[in-house]
Design an enzyme around this catalytic site. Structure first.
Site, short mmCIF file in Angstrom:
data_model
loop_
_atom_site.label_atom_id
_atom_site.label_comp_id
_atom_site.label_asym_id
_atom_site.label_seq_id
_atom_site.Cartn_x
_atom_site.Cartn_y
_atom_site.Cartn_z
N ASP A 541 -29.32 -6.57 -53.61
CA ASP A 541 -28.68 -4.96 -53.75
C ASP A 541 -27.44 -4.79 -53.43
O ASP A 541 -26.24 -4.69 -54.02
CB ASP A 541 -29.83 -4.30 -52.93
CG ASP A 541 -31.04 -4.41 -53.75
OD1 ASP A 541 -31.25 -5.21 -54.47
OD2 ASP A 541 -31.90 -3.54 -53.47
N GLU A 738 -40.85 -7.32 -44.34
CA GLU A 738 -40.08 -7.37 -45.61
C GLU A 738 -38.85 -8.26 -45.05
O GLU A 738 -38.26 -9.09 -45.79
CB GLU A 738 -39.55 -5.96 -45.96
CG GLU A 738 -38.77 -6.10 -47.06
CD GLU A 738 -38.13 -4.76 -47.87
OE1 GLU A 738 -37.44 -4.80 -48.78
OE2 GLU A 738 -38.29 -3.59 -47.02
#
Length: 769
Positions: A541, A738
């Site tokens: 990202d 995560e």
């Protein structure tokens, strides 16, 4: 070889096709692996105050603030045991699931839901709901005039046949119900439906002037049916002490009905089988891990397995023409590259997949799924192959696979509108080939029928033949029988090749146009869909790239992925008899390996870098040391003999760059972009990339070449750091996360995140170099 492998595979497929599929976005729910089918789900809320309906527990939500929740053991087919600690409502729930095969419709199943106070000195007062609904074909045969909440509910469906469902409590308690006919495709909104009915009743009581009542008196279902037919039935049970109830689904075609007695015996047997199979597969006790760490590994893997679901619905795709390359190049994002954006809703489609996070990402992600299947493939080879096939069935005729599978209204309800549209020039890292490579390794280890040259074991996986024959047949039919294996690969191969050709043509970058010198004129690629701040298509990202998006860019990670594809497709082509294709892939791979060095190595920075052009349109390298820099090594393309490997190992092991006591940080601590802005891939530690590092070091670099001792040192220390930190954070917080903070090691962002962070189980299995 099995006596009748085709029949065995067909039986296993029929068994897994129907019951045994969870709804992973819910705390607990079931469905069949069919578009329009029977679905069930659990809901509850606390009745300690009047805010209960505003806090109904149904879909997994981080804001619910659970102390802990997740599967402790789950085999992915017939058995699962889950623990949920709802701190706010002072209740610890246990959900147990068992499936009993038999008959022509996928067998029967049962769920047992138990609850007890977390804090024994404090009151527990909750209202539970279990609903049963048919979303599409079929009917629930309920007679409103004679309905008995304790009697079986009879129903039928084309694929499921005739069935009955019983909800039975261990101890009698207050029970209420409601039935109705709701629009097709609306069962996923069962929580909203129940909330609306409960709050409407409360409003009526208030209008009537009622004042002397408690939450458990007002928030109850009306004990009636609405409409002429029923496709959803909700049963409510209120508890203020320890409780237990069962939900039993019995297929009329099965000779093995599920009863209370069979649930208990089947659960005990399934748990024993699970424990033995886990050790036979991963050998963690043999490696010396404590019981606590083995239980952590079981829970972590089980949460990945319990996150497998079946999704069906439409998606939104914009196939409108893009600007020609070079036009409006200064504009950012996919919409800006379209003169007339035209997103359209597609026809419904289905996907069988694991999910990265039940709470935050409860849908399929292409770049995540290859990591999921690397682990699942070792646990249940044939189930993993079904999931891989399902993903390639989502590929269009051109070879494009949507990187994010947002299928149907339920999935879209969890995704911001600006991220719902998919674009057919957007790719994602082809990690499913990593999982397929693991399958080839297991085949190579399981049989000598295929030549070693065809498989070329990469060392990715270990295969254990310690299963009983019946279990082996279901889990490993495409390992035990070479004809089934070759059939699977032969059927899959055309899609793999089409996807490869689409990647090469759509992501093609410029080389000679910008005066770049390299041994290959064509092997250079760029991620499409770039913006100034994000390259979502790369999977990393917000990782820094060139200051501005440009068609002149070349991305070193993408070139590495294309090389990874060509190497693995060569292995498959050799197996399925496509010798000409295999030679072509070999040529591509050699050219890519050369161009990685020619175009992307920066001798001054001692790093692999992206390429762009400056204001004068001169080609320049853009170096941001971090995960991007490592990809030629992460994917095993750099030779063990290369001096550049020595520099990359130094970069990995330098605390001023990527090294931490908790794993490799995503961006160098010396970078001007370190921990700036969104700080998603600008410093935090990600387990998927750390896994790639360990896998590459173990497979390619610790046993050969002049830098093998340094590679072994980095491998052993990195592996130890990752295991220690992820386990300690699980013990501290109750969750797998995560990502992890590079300074403290603390888990952060989404949780539980038992998608690729579950790769810690494979890391534990790897052993020391």
């Amino acid at each position: 070889m099995l006596s009748d492998p085709a029949a065995t595979a067909a039986t296993a497929q029929n068994s897994s096709l129907l019951w045994g599929i969870y709804r992973p976005n819910l705390y607990f729910g079931t469905r069949a692996r069919l578009p329009d089918t029977l679905m069930t789900g659990l809901m509850w809320f606390g009745t300690q105050d009047f805010s209960g309906p505003d806090h109904i527990r149904h879909g997994c939500e981080e804001r619910d603030g659970f102390e802990k929740y997740g599967w402790l053991k789950n085999d992915g087919r017939t058995f699962g045991s889950q623990e949920l600690k709802d701190t706010r409502n002072n209740v610890e729930l246990t959900t147990e699931f068992i499936k009993v095969p038999g008959g022509n419709h996928g067998g029967s199943w049962a769920a047992r839901i138990s609850g007890k106070p977390i804090r024994t000195g404090e009151p527990m007062s909750i209202s539970t709901f279990y609903y049963i609904g048919l979303d599409g074909d079929g009917q629930l045969n309920v007679n409103p005039a004679s309905y008995d909440v304790h009697a079986p509910i009879v129903g039928s469906n084309k694929e499921l046949g005739d069935f009955d469902i019983t909800i039975q409590q261990r101890d009698e308690t207050t029970t209420h119900y409601m039935g109705a006919a709701i629009p097709a495709g609306s069962l996923w909104r069962a929580k909203d439906f129940v909330k609306e009915v409960l709050t409407h009743k409360a409003q009526i009581m208030q209008q009537q002037g009622a004042t002397d009542f408690q939450p458990q008196d007002i928030y109850i279902l009306p004990d009636q049916f609405y409409g002429a037919s029923t496709n959803i039935l909700v049963v409510q049970m209120n508890y203020d002490s320890e409780f237990q109830f069962e939900v039993r689904f019995n297929s009329k075609s099965s000779p093995n009905p599920v009863t209370t007695a069979t649930i208990s015996s089947a659960m005990a047997n399934a748990e024993e089988v699970f424990d033995k199979r886990f050790e036979d597969t991963f050998h963690l006790k043999q490696h010396g891990y404590s019981d606590s760490m083995v239980n952590f590994a079981k829970a972590t893997m089980s949460n990945l397995v319990g996150g497998i679901g079946y999704f069906h619905g439409s998606s939104i795709v914009d196939e409108s023409p893009t600007y020609e390359d070079g036009q409006n190049d200064h504009l950012e994002g996919p919409v800006a590259r379209r003169p007339s954006p035209n997103p359209q809703v597609t026809d419904p489609a289905s996907l069988f997949t694991a999910v990265p996070s039940r709470s935050f990402f409860p849908r399929g992600f292409y770049w995540d799924e290859g990591f999921h299947q690397a682990l699942l493939g070792q646990w249940d080879n044939d189930l993993s192959l079904e999931i891989i096939k399902s993903w390639y069935d989502r590929q269009d005729d051109n070879g494009w696979i949507q990187r994010e599978q947002i299928l149907g209204e339920e999935a879209r309800s969890r995704v911001p509108e600006q991220f719902q549209i998919q674009y057919p020039e957007h790719a994602n890292p082809p990690t499913l080939l990593h999982a397929i490579s693991g399958y080839l390794d297991r085949l190579s280890n399981a049989t000598s029928t295929f030549s070693v040259g065809a498989f070329g074991n990469t060392g990715q996986t270990q295969f254990s033949s310690d299963f009983a024959e019946g279990e082996h047949d279901v889990l490993n039919g495409r390992l035990a029988d070479t004809e089934l294996a070759k059939q699977y690969l032969t059927e899959l191969y055309p899609k793999l090749r089409t996807n490869y050709e689409w990647m090469r043509s759509t992501m093609q970058g410029g080389i000679r146009e910008y005066g770049r010198t390299s041994r290959s004129r064509v092997e250079g690629y760029r991620w499409r869909g770039r913006t100034k701040s994000h390259t979502l298509t790369s999977g990393l990202d917000d990782y820094p790239r060139a200051d501005f998006p440009s068609i002149a860019e070349l991305h070193v990670d993408l070139l590495s992925w294309i090389g990874f594809m060509s190497r693995n497709l060569q292995r498959i082509a050799n197996i399925v008899g496509e010798e000409d294709d295999a030679e072509e892939y070999e040529d591509h791979y050699k050219a890519i390996a050369n161009n990685i060095e020619d175009l992307h190595w920066n001798e001054e920075q001692k790093a692999y870098c992206d390429v762009t052009v400056d204001e004068m349109d001169e080609s320049v390298q853009v170096c941001h040391k971090g995960y991007i820099t490592l990809f030629p090594v992460l994917l095993g393309i750099v030779s063990p003999e290369s001096k550049n490997l020595d520099h990359i190992l130094d970069l990995m092991h330098d605390p001023k760059e990527l090294w931490t006591p908790y794993g490799l940080r995503s961006l160098s601590a010396s970078s001007e972009h370190f921990e700036t802005g969104e700080n998603y891939w600008k410093g935090p530690i990600w387990i998927n990339v750390n896994y790639l590092a360990l896998h590459a070091l173990k497979t390619h670099y610790v046993e050969k070449g002049p830098y093998r001792e340094k590679a072994a040192k980095v491998y052993n220390e990195l592996r130890d750091n990752l295991i220690k930190n992820i386990y300690s954070e699980y013990e501290r917080t109750g969750y797998v996360w995560e990502q992890y903070n590079d300074k403290t090691g603390h888990g952060q962002r989404s949780h539980p995140f038992t998608g690729w962070t579950a790769m810690i189980v494979l890391i534990m299995q790897m052993g020391r170099a």
